[in-house]
Design an enzyme around this catalytic site. Structure first.
Site, PDB file in Angstrom:
ATOM      1  N   CYS A   1       8.720  10.111   5.689  1.00 36.25           N
ATOM      2  CA  CYS A   1       8.831  11.503   5.241  1.00 36.25           C
ATOM      3  C   CYS A   1      10.062  11.612   4.338  1.00 36.25           C
ATOM      4  CB  CYS A   1       9.033  12.448   6.412  1.00 36.25           C
ATOM      5  SG  CYS A   1       7.704  12.407   7.614  1.00 36.25           S
TER       6      CYS A   1
ATOM      7  N   LYS B 195       5.209   3.722   1.639  1.00 34.93           N
ATOM      8  CA  LYS B 195       5.871   2.594   0.995  1.00 34.93           C
ATOM      9  C   LYS B 195       6.625   1.729   1.995  1.00 34.93           C
ATOM     10  CE  LYS B 195       7.214  -0.018  -2.347  1.00 34.93           C
ATOM     11  NZ  LYS B 195       6.228  -1.030  -2.727  1.00 34.93           N
TER      12      LYS B 195
ATOM     13  N   TRP C  26       4.506  12.840   6.273  1.00 34.27           N
ATOM     14  CA  TRP C  26       3.493  11.793   6.462  1.00 34.27           C
ATOM     15  C   TRP C  26       3.171  11.838   7.944  1.00 34.27           C
ATOM     16  CZ3 TRP C  26       2.822   6.926   8.835  1.00 34.27           C
ATOM     17  CH2 TRP C  26       1.821   6.114   8.272  1.00 34.27           C
TER      18      TRP C  26
ATOM     19  N   GLU D  53      -6.443  -1.880  -0.219  1.00 37.62           N
ATOM     20  CA  GLU D  53      -5.532  -0.733  -0.148  1.00 37.62           C
ATOM     21  C   GLU D  53      -5.587   0.141  -1.397  1.00 37.62           C
ATOM     22  OE1 GLU D  53      -1.301  -1.601   0.285  1.00 37.62           O
ATOM     23  OE2 GLU D  53      -1.550  -3.433  -0.860  1.00 37.62           O
TER      24      GLU D  53
ATOM     25  N   GLU E 207      -3.783 -11.969   0.196  1.00 35.80           N
ATOM     26  CA  GLU E 207      -3.052 -10.970  -0.582  1.00 35.80           C
ATOM     27  C   GLU E 207      -3.984 -10.270  -1.579  1.00 35.80           C
ATOM     28  OE1 GLU E 207      -0.449  -9.425  -0.347  1.00 35.80           O
ATOM     29  OE2 GLU E 207       0.033  -8.659  -2.326  1.00 35.80           O
TER      30      GLU E 207
ATOM     31  N   HIS F 144     -18.060 -21.913   9.470  1.00 36.17           N
ATOM     32  CA  HIS F 144     -17.813 -21.660  10.898  1.00 36.17           C
ATOM     33  C   HIS F 144     -18.050 -20.197  11.256  1.00 36.17           C
ATOM     34  CE1 HIS F 144     -16.362 -25.718  11.237  1.00 36.17           C
ATOM     35  NE2 HIS F 144     -15.525 -25.504  10.224  1.00 36.17           N
TER      36      HIS F 144
ATOM     37  N   ASN G  12      12.864  13.765   9.589  1.00 43.68           N
ATOM     38  CA  ASN G  12      12.286  12.468   9.225  1.00 43.68           C
ATOM     39  C   ASN G  12      12.531  11.518  10.382  1.00 43.68           C
ATOM     40  OD1 ASN G  12      11.447  10.133   7.881  1.00 43.68           O
ATOM     41  ND2 ASN G  12      13.474   9.793   6.999  1.00 43.68           N
ATOM     42  N   GLY G  13      11.485  10.833  10.842  1.00 45.17           N
ATOM     43  CA  GLY G  13      11.650   9.893  11.950  1.00 45.17           C
ATOM     44  C   GLY G  13      10.715  10.240  13.087  1.00 45.17           C
TER      45      GLY G  13
ATOM     46  N   ARG H  76       7.280   7.924  -1.916  1.00 46.48           N
ATOM     47  CA  ARG H  76       7.393   7.460  -0.539  1.00 46.48           C
ATOM     48  C   ARG H  76       6.105   7.703   0.260  1.00 46.48           C
ATOM     49  NH1 ARG H  76      13.152   8.116   1.160  1.00 46.48           N
ATOM     50  NH2 ARG H  76      12.496   9.506   2.811  1.00 46.48           N
TER      51      ARG H  76
ATOM     52  N   LYS I 154      -4.754  -6.270  -1.600  1.00 45.13           N
ATOM     53  CA  LYS I 154      -4.555  -5.391  -2.762  1.00 45.13           C
ATOM     54  C   LYS I 154      -5.825  -4.595  -3.025  1.00 45.13           C
ATOM     55  CE  LYS I 154      -1.174  -5.353  -2.925  1.00 45.13           C
ATOM     56  NZ  LYS I 154      -0.057  -6.062  -2.358  1.00 45.13           N
TER      57      LYS I 154
HETATM   58  C1  F6R Z   1       0.931  -4.095   0.702  1.00 46.01           C
HETATM   59  C2  F6R Z   1       2.225  -3.620   1.147  1.00 46.01           C
HETATM   60  C3  F6R Z   1       2.563  -3.755   2.584  1.00 46.01           C
HETATM   61  C4  F6R Z   1       4.008  -4.261   2.708  1.00 46.01           C
HETATM   62  C5  F6R Z   1       4.421  -4.267   4.188  1.00 46.01           C
HETATM   63  C6  F6R Z   1       5.810  -4.842   4.379  1.00 46.01           C
HETATM   64  O1  F6R Z   1       0.773  -3.894  -0.664  1.00 46.01           O
HETATM   65  O2  F6R Z   1       2.997  -3.126   0.368  1.00 46.01           O
HETATM   66  O3  F6R Z   1       1.681  -4.593   3.239  1.00 46.01           O
HETATM   67  O4  F6R Z   1       4.085  -5.540   2.172  1.00 46.01           O
HETATM   68  O5  F6R Z   1       4.383  -2.964   4.686  1.00 46.01           O
HETATM   69  O6  F6R Z   1       6.763  -4.143   3.648  1.00 46.01           O
HETATM   70  P1  F6R Z   1       8.196  -4.749   3.398  1.00 46.01           P
HETATM   71  O7  F6R Z   1       8.048  -5.922   2.501  1.00 46.01           O
HETATM   72  O8  F6R Z   1       8.993  -3.641   2.792  1.00 46.01           O
HETATM   73  O9  F6R Z   1       8.734  -5.176   4.742  1.00 46.01           O
END
Ligand code: F6R
Length: 611
Positions: free
Chosen positions: A25, A606, A97, A495, A488, A511, A123-124, A50, A492
């Site tokens: 948040c 984020k 959020w 998400e 990965e 398998h 926030n929290g 954020r 991508k």
């Molecule tokens: C995917 C993504 C998340 C972060 C994960 C860890 O695109 O951004 O999977 O990689 O939340 O975040 P950090 O690297 O900040 O610990």
């Protein structure tokens, strides 16, 4: 201390200060000579990256607290409710959020006390909120939302009514809260006060007043002078005075810091989204990664050389980087290692050998799962190395050695340039350990050109996206060091575009997963020219025989593939750095085709600071 005349200590900080404050948040407060509401709207917009689902503002004018809040983006809620027209020069704002309670107008902040004279943004997470709420309900308080945050407004009211002293109310309330929090309260007498514990809170000092925010970016448009509050600090803005005390009431003094102005201007430039801007920036960030970090790279390499066992850990994208690192360390560093995702590792970490080394990888340095692993491992004597993009983050502070990714602020929620930067750093560390067997330095220039070439090939990607835009399931296959890139790539795609995508080790196809493959499936295959080539090629044929559409990624186009994305030639060990880029682009363009906002994927934030 009066406005502007404080002890102004000039600490040159960082390119990255903003990322310390990345939280789920955003909270902001303003008290000064300007109209508060329009400023607060702008501040909240600056912190949009954020991630959030609802927004609200409360202002104080003529002894009255006015609140407006709603579900949706700041711009939309502002157009429908005219948030920016609330009266007064004092106010607080919030983007939420959802954690406790659904995404509704009632659950949006600010929350108010029963008498309507105190408004709070938080926030929290308040871990003991149900216990506190029961006590408050018994005292006759009426709750309007399902949130944990609302207890703060009622606790403040309870103490303020009884003591008539808002300092005491702030202290008592803060001490009653368990969990991680920062909150700002606006009182009808025109006072604003903020408190923090394990969530950031920063005071901005401008020529016309004060800001309090969870993120420097929130007020950087207006001032670069900031005081970073510490845990258990309370700041009170009353009349034209600013005062700082701790939860026990003792005065505290914190240095004023000058933060880098350039972050106030973070914008998309000529790009449509931060995500595509950041994908493009990789031409530079991959080249820069590790430069100027030679000393820490050497230090880390020495630690790893003498480690009997190395654990790489991280979450999401950073975990995928950990998987590549494990592969590289086995091959080039000749050390025993494992890569374990932090959300799982936290249950095992108490049982590892204490002389093991943990390499924790995290863009934000604030991910709760990663911090949990490190907090549990440290008392055992385990050495902690971290790879972060925020040198002042909690993870960096908890580490014995921390290496900085140096890729600049990453605003898009999906990790793109931070992935290739953290990966490059790990290549650099393991290259150093192996006495230069990887030869990263010699290949930097080639690598940069290769990244540029891939990024310039975006029209090919757009064509592929057009072909696959209606598929329901995408599978990404890879073997060995390419398997983490398959994970990965799939992450991508899911998400950003909300299309189901799965990364599968190609050797595991027979398998089980092969049962899913038919004419409607779309398979992306990482098939570069290395030791995995023949085996993966055989997998591609097995898939082809089942009628699925196949897209190859590698250096040797073959008839088995319907489409082929060519990876420019570099030493094969560096392929993972390049292979991921087409997936970032596919995910981005697929999001656009599906009308999804690639910068702010739904339900994601984020930085995930809650477990
Ligand atoms: C995917 C993504 C998340 C972060 C994960 C860890 O695109 O951004 O999977 O990689 O939340 O975040 P950090 O690297 O900040 O610990």
């Amino acid at each position: 201390m009066r406005w502007y005349n404080g002890h102004f200590v000039l600490l040159a900080i960082l390119n990255y200060v903003i990322k310390i404050t990345m939280r789920v948040c955003s909270i902001i407060g303003y008290k000064g000579e300007s109209l508060a509401a329009p400023l607060l709207v702008t501040c909240l917009q600056k912190m949009e990256y954020r991630g959030y689902d609802s927004v609200g503002i409360a202002t104080i004018a003529d002894g009255k607290v006015s609140v407006k809040k709603g579900v949706g983006r700041v711009e939309d809620v502002n157009s429908s409710l005219l948030l920016g027209r609330l009266p007064g020069r004092i106010g607080i704002g919030h983007t939420r959020w959802a954690t406790h309670g659904k995404v509704t107008e009632k659950n949006a902040h600010p929350h108010t006390s029963c008498n309507g004279e105190i408004a709070v943004v938080h926030n929290g997470i308040i871990q003991n909120y149900s216990e506190l709420k029961s006590g408050l309900l018994m005292k006759g308080h009426i709750f309007k939302s399902e949130t944990d945050s609302e207890v703060i407004a009622h606790l403040l009211e309870e103490d303020y009514v009884h003591t008539g002293d808002l300092r005491v109310a702030m202290r008592n309330t803060s001490k009653k809260l368990a969990g991680a929090f920062s909150f700002i309260a606006a009182f009808s007498d025109g006072t604003i006060a903020g408190a923090r514990y394990d969530e950031p809170l920063i005071l901005g000092i401008s020529n016309d007043g004060y800001y309090i925010s969870s993120d420097v970016v929130g007020f950087l448009n207006y001032t670069d002078r900031a005081i970073f509050l510490d845990n258990r600090d309370i700041v009170i803005l009353q009349g034209s005075e600013m005062e700082m005390i701790n939860f026990d009431g003792a005065p505290v003094l914190r240095p004023t810091t000058q933060v880098a102005w350039e972050f106030g201007g973070i914008d998309k430039g000529t790009y449509a989204h931060f995500t595509i801007k950041e994908i493009n920036e990789q031409v530079e960030t991959i080249t820069k990664s590790g430069r100027g970090q030679e000393k820490s790279i050497k230090q880390v390499s020495e630690v790893l050389k003498s480690a009997p066992f190395v654990y790489f850990t991280g979450s999401g994208t950073s975990y995928h980087c950990a998987l590549v690192a494990k592969n590289l360390l086995t091959k080039y560093g000749k050390r025993k290692s494992d890569a374990i995702m932090s959300s799982e590792f936290q249950y095992l970490v108490n049982d590892i050998e204490p002389d093991s080394v943990i390499v924790a990888i995290s863009q934000s340095g604030e991910t709760a799962d990663v911090l949990e692993v490190v907090k549990k491992a440290k008392p055992l004597g385990t050495k902690i190395i971290s790879i972060v993009n925020v040198p002042t983050s909690s993870l960096a502070r908890l580490s014995d050695v921390s290496v900085h990714m140096n890729c600049g602020a990453e605003i898009g929620v999906a990790a793109t340039k931070s992935f290739t930067s953290q990966l490059t750093l790990l290549y650099a560390i393991i290259d150093e350990m192996s006495g230069g067997l990887i030869g990263l330095e010699e290949q930097r220039y080639k690598l940069q050109n290769a990244v540029r070439e891939l990024i310039e090939g975006q029209s090919m990607i757009e064509h592929i996206v057009d072909e696959i835009k209606d598929v329901k399931d995408i599978y990404v296959l890879g073997r060995s060091i390419h398997y983490p890139i398959a994970l990965e790539g799939a992450l991508k795609i899911k998400e950003l575009s909300y299309v189901h995508a799965e990364g599968i080790p190609a050797g595991e196809l027979k398998h089980g997963p092969l049962a899913l493959i038919d004419r409607n499936s779309c398979i992306l295959v990482l098939n570069p020219n290395d030791s995995t080539f023949e085996d993966v090629n055989a997998n591609a044929h097995e898939i082809k025989a089942r009628g699925a559409s196949l897209i190859g990624v590698g250096n040797s186009p073959s008839d088995v593939y319907d489409q082929f994305i060519t990876i420019p030639e570099v030493d094969e060990i560096l392929y993972p750095l390049l292979e991921v880029i087409p997936f970032q682009l596919i995910a981005y363009y697929l999001a656009l085709v599906k009308n999804a906002n690639p910068d702010y994927p739904r339900n994601l934030a984020k930085s995930v600071t809650v477990k």
